[in-house]
Scaffold this active site. Structure first.
Site, PDB file in Angstrom:
ATOM      1  N   HIS A 100     118.197  65.525  -2.379  1.00  0.00           N
ATOM      2  CA  HIS A 100     119.483  66.212  -2.180  1.00  0.00           C
ATOM      3  C   HIS A 100     119.743  67.083  -1.220  1.00  0.00           C
ATOM      4  CE1 HIS A 100     118.765  65.405  -6.574  1.00  0.00           C
ATOM      5  NE2 HIS A 100     119.837  64.942  -6.787  1.00  0.00           N
ATOM      6  N   ASP A 201      71.277  60.223  -3.798  1.00  0.00           N
ATOM      7  CA  ASP A 201      70.529  58.859  -4.055  1.00  0.00           C
ATOM      8  C   ASP A 201      70.137  58.376  -2.788  1.00  0.00           C
ATOM      9  OD1 ASP A 201      70.156  56.612  -4.930  1.00  0.00           O
ATOM     10  OD2 ASP A 201      71.846  56.611  -6.518  1.00  0.00           O
ATOM     11  N   HIS A 204      68.716  54.210  -3.845  1.00  0.00           N
ATOM     12  CA  HIS A 204      69.503  52.824  -3.959  1.00  0.00           C
ATOM     13  C   HIS A 204      69.455  52.259  -2.316  1.00  0.00           C
ATOM     14  CE1 HIS A 204      72.685  55.270  -1.869  1.00  0.00           C
ATOM     15  NE2 HIS A 204      73.540  54.069  -1.902  1.00  0.00           N
ATOM     16  N   HIS A 209      71.360  48.302  -0.538  1.00  0.00           N
ATOM     17  CA  HIS A 209      71.859  48.145   0.819  1.00  0.00           C
ATOM     18  C   HIS A 209      70.923  47.085   1.452  1.00  0.00           C
ATOM     19  CE1 HIS A 209      75.042  50.963   0.681  1.00  0.00           C
ATOM     20  NE2 HIS A 209      74.337  51.814   0.154  1.00  0.00           N
ATOM     21  N   ASP A 358      77.976  49.527  -1.987  1.00  0.00           N
ATOM     22  CA  ASP A 358      78.384  50.520  -2.934  1.00  0.00           C
ATOM     23  C   ASP A 358      79.213  50.277  -4.127  1.00  0.00           C
ATOM     24  OD1 ASP A 358      76.080  52.280  -2.073  1.00  0.00           O
ATOM     25  OD2 ASP A 358      77.440  52.763  -0.590  1.00  0.00           O
TER      26      ASP A 358
HETATM   27  O1  UNU Z   1      74.927  57.237   0.476  1.00  0.00           O
HETATM   28  C1  UNU Z   1      73.992  57.615   0.355  1.00  0.00           C
HETATM   29  N1  UNU Z   1      73.609  58.306  -0.584  1.00  0.00           N
HETATM   30  C2  UNU Z   1      72.761  57.870   1.292  1.00  0.00           C
HETATM   31  C3  UNU Z   1      72.994  57.113   2.703  1.00  0.00           C
HETATM   32  C4  UNU Z   1      71.889  58.680   1.312  1.00  0.00           C
HETATM   33  C5  UNU Z   1      70.796  58.752   2.295  1.00  0.00           C
HETATM   34  C6  UNU Z   1      71.056  58.104   3.389  1.00  0.00           C
HETATM   35  C7  UNU Z   1      72.041  57.187   3.727  1.00  0.00           C
HETATM   36 FE    FE Z   2      75.181  53.493  -0.583  1.00  0.00          FE
END
Ligand code: UNU
Ligand code: FE
Ligand code: FES
Length: 443
Positions: A100, A201, A204, A209, A358
C-alpha cells in the site's frame, strides 16, 4: 528433552534433527537469543546502503545509518505485514512497501503513509509503527552480527575465547573481505548437520571426499580414500565456551585448493609470515599458515585456507538455505583473488564438487531419523574422549589430534545449556566448569 544431549558420554539423540517441537524451541531459545551473523561492514559502506539477511527464519534489513552506525529491522511492514524491501542489496533513503506504499526512513521510522490525512484523519500513531528494530547490532573486525534479545551478553563476550583463534584470520592476516554476493542453495537437511560437520569433522575428509581429493591434487590429497591418517601432532581441535569450535590442520593452509592455486597461495603467504610472527608470535604465525575449519554457534561456518564463509539458515527442521561467500585476505593481489574466488565456488559453492560430496550425508543424517525407530537412536561423538585438556598457550578445551570430536562435544554441550537457560541474566560468564564437563566425559 532431558536426555536429548548427554554431555557426560558424548551422545546426542537423533531426534534433534527432526523433532518439530524442538525446532520451535530452538528458534525461540537459540535464534531468539544468540548473536547471528548478518553481513560484512564492507558490503554496506555508505549511508543508505543495505542488504537483506536472515536471522533464523526472520528476514531483516541491515542498513547503514547517517551517523555511520548500522541498524537492522524486520523486513516486515507494520501495516499488513508484507515484505518492505523486495531486493537483496542497494542504496535507499526510504523503503516503500510494495503493498500500500507505507514508507520507512533508513532509521526504520515510519516516514509517510499515502493519504494519511484523508484516510486515517490524522489518528494513526506513526511513532508506534516504525519497523521493528533488532535489539542489538555489533561488529567484530568488520563482521556484523545481530541479536534479538536486549538482555543478551555483548558480542565480544559471546565470542569470548574463540576471538583468539578468529584473530588469526580476521586480524593477523591483515583482515579479510567477503567477496559477495553469496551463492545460495537449499539443502534438505537440519541446520545443525552441516554446522556440526564444520565445527569439527576432519574425519570425513579422506572418505566422503575421496574422489574430490584424488581429482584435485590438493595438499589434502594423500588422505584420499583413507590411505593415510594425519600423523600425531598434525593438528588439534578446540572447543570454546559458547559452543564455538574449530579444527586445525597444521601447515597446510590451502588444503582444498588445486596444486596450482595452492602454490600461489603459499608463495603469497610466505611474504607475510615473518611480519605476522614478529607482531603476533610464532604460534599464531603457524596457525596463519594452517587450515582452520570452524563454526560459530549457532550457524556460521568458515574454512580458513579454503577461503569460505557459510551460513546455514534454518527453514524448518528438514530444510536449510546455505549462503556461501568466498573470503580472501584484503591485500591479496587481484589475479590471485580471482583464482581463490573461482576455486572456492568450484569446491564449496552451490555446485562445488566438495559441497556435493557433503550434501548427501547431510540429507540422510537429517532425514532418516523421521523413522519412528531411527529417531530413538543416539548419535555418537565420543572420538578422542579422555584426550581433552587445557593448555597455557591456547584458550579453550583442546583435543590433541588432527581428527577427533572434541568440538562436537563442546558445540552440543552449549546447545544443551542454552536450551535450558531461562535468560541471559541467569548466565555466569566466569563459570569455568564447562571445561571440566568436557574433560570429564567418559563414555
Ligand atoms: O568441511 C570440513 N569440515 C573440513 C574441510 C574440515 C577440515 C578440512 C576441510
Ligand atoms: Fe565435507
Ligand atoms: Fe559416520 Fe556413517 S560412518 S555416519
Amino acid at each position: 528433552m532431558d536426555d536429548l544431549i548427554d554431555t557426560k558420554r558424548g551422545l546426542q539423540s537423533a531426534s534433534m534433527f527432526i523433532d518439530p517441537h524442538l525446532y520451535e524451541v530452538e528458534m525461540e531459545k537459540i535464534f531468539g537469543r544468540c548473536w547471528l551473523f548478518l553481513t560484512h561492514e564492507s558490503a554496506i559502506p555508505n549511508y543508505g546502503d543495505f542488504v537483506t539477511a536472515k536471522m533464523g527464519e526472520d528476514e531483516v534489513l541491515v542498513v547503514r545509518q547517517e551517523d555511520g552506525t548500522v541498524k537492522a529491522f524486520l523486513n516486515v511492514c507494520r501495516h499488513r505485514g508484507a515484505r518492505v524491501c523486495p531486493v537483496e542489496a542497494g542504496n535507499r533513503r526510504a523503503f516503500v512497501c510494495n503493498y500500500h506504499g507505507w514508507s520507512y526512513a533508513a532509521d526504520g521510522s515510519l516516514a509517510a503513509i499515502p493519504f494519511e490525512k484523508e484516510l486515517y484523519g490524522g489518528k494513526i500513531d506513526r511513532c508506534a509503527h516504525g519497523l521493528k528494530e533488532v535489539a542489538k547490532v555489533d561488529s567484530y573486525r568488520g563482521f556484523l552480527f545481530g541479536n534479538f534479545d536486549p538482555g543478551a551478553i555483548s558480542l565480544e563476550d559471546y565470542l569470548g575465547d574463540v576471538r583468539w583463534y578468529l584473530d588469526i584470520w580476521m586480524e593477523a592476516s591483515g583482515g579479510v573481505e567477503l567477496i559477495g554476493p553469496p551463492a545460495r542453495s537449499i539443502v534438505h537437511c537440519n541446520w545443525k548437520a552441516p554446522t556440526e560437520n564444520f565445527v569439527g569433522d576432519a574425519y570425513h575428509i579422506g572418505w566422503t571426499h575421496a574422489s574430490s581429493l584424488a581429482a584435485s591434487r590438493s595438499m589434502f590429497a594423500p588422505m584420499s580414500g583413507n590411505q593415510m591418517l594425519p600423523p600425531a601432532g598434525a593438528g588439534a581441535q578446540i572447543a570454546t565456551r559458547f559452543g564455538h569450535g574449530l579444527g586445525i590442520l597444521y601447515d597446510v593452509n590451502p588444503g582444498v585448493h588445486t596444486a596450482q592455486t595452492a602454490e600461489k597461495i603459499l608463495a603469497w603467504q610466505a611474504t607475510k609470515k615473518d611480519k605476522i610472527a614478529e607482531k603476533y608470535g610464532e604460534l599464531k604465525a603457524r596457525f596463519y599458515g594452517s587450515h582452520l575449519n570452524g563454526s560459530l554457534f549457532p550457524n556460521v561456518s568458515y574454512l580458513w585456507g579454503t577461503n569460505t564463509l557459510k551460513i546455514w539458515q534454518p527453514r524448518g527442521p528438514s530444510e536449510t538455505e546455505v549462503w556461501t561467500w568466498a573470503m580472501a585476505e584484503k591485500d591479496t593481489p587481484e589475479d590471485l583473488k580471482r583464482d581463490i574466488y573461482n576455486g572456492l565456488h568450484g569446491s564449496f559453492g552451490t555446485a562445488g564438487y566438495w559441497e556435493a560430496d557433503d550434501n548427501d550425508n547431510m540429507e540422510s543424517a537429517s532425514l532418516l531419523p523421521t523413522g519412528w525407530q531411527s529417531r530413538k537412536l543416539r548419535l555418537n561423538a565420543q572420538m578422542g574422549i579422555g584426550n581433552d585438556t587445557v593448555m597455557d598457550e591456547m584458550p579453550g578445551v583442546i583435543g590433541q589430534a588432527a581428527i577427533g570430536e572434541t568440538s562436537y562435544r563442546g558445540y552440543y554441550r552449549f546447545y544443551d545449556e542454552i536450551l535450558k537457560l531461562p535468560s541471559w541474566d541467569a548466565f555466569d560468564l566466569n563459570d569455568e566448569g564447562w571445561k571440566q564437563q568436557l574433560i570429564d566425559a567418559d563414555r
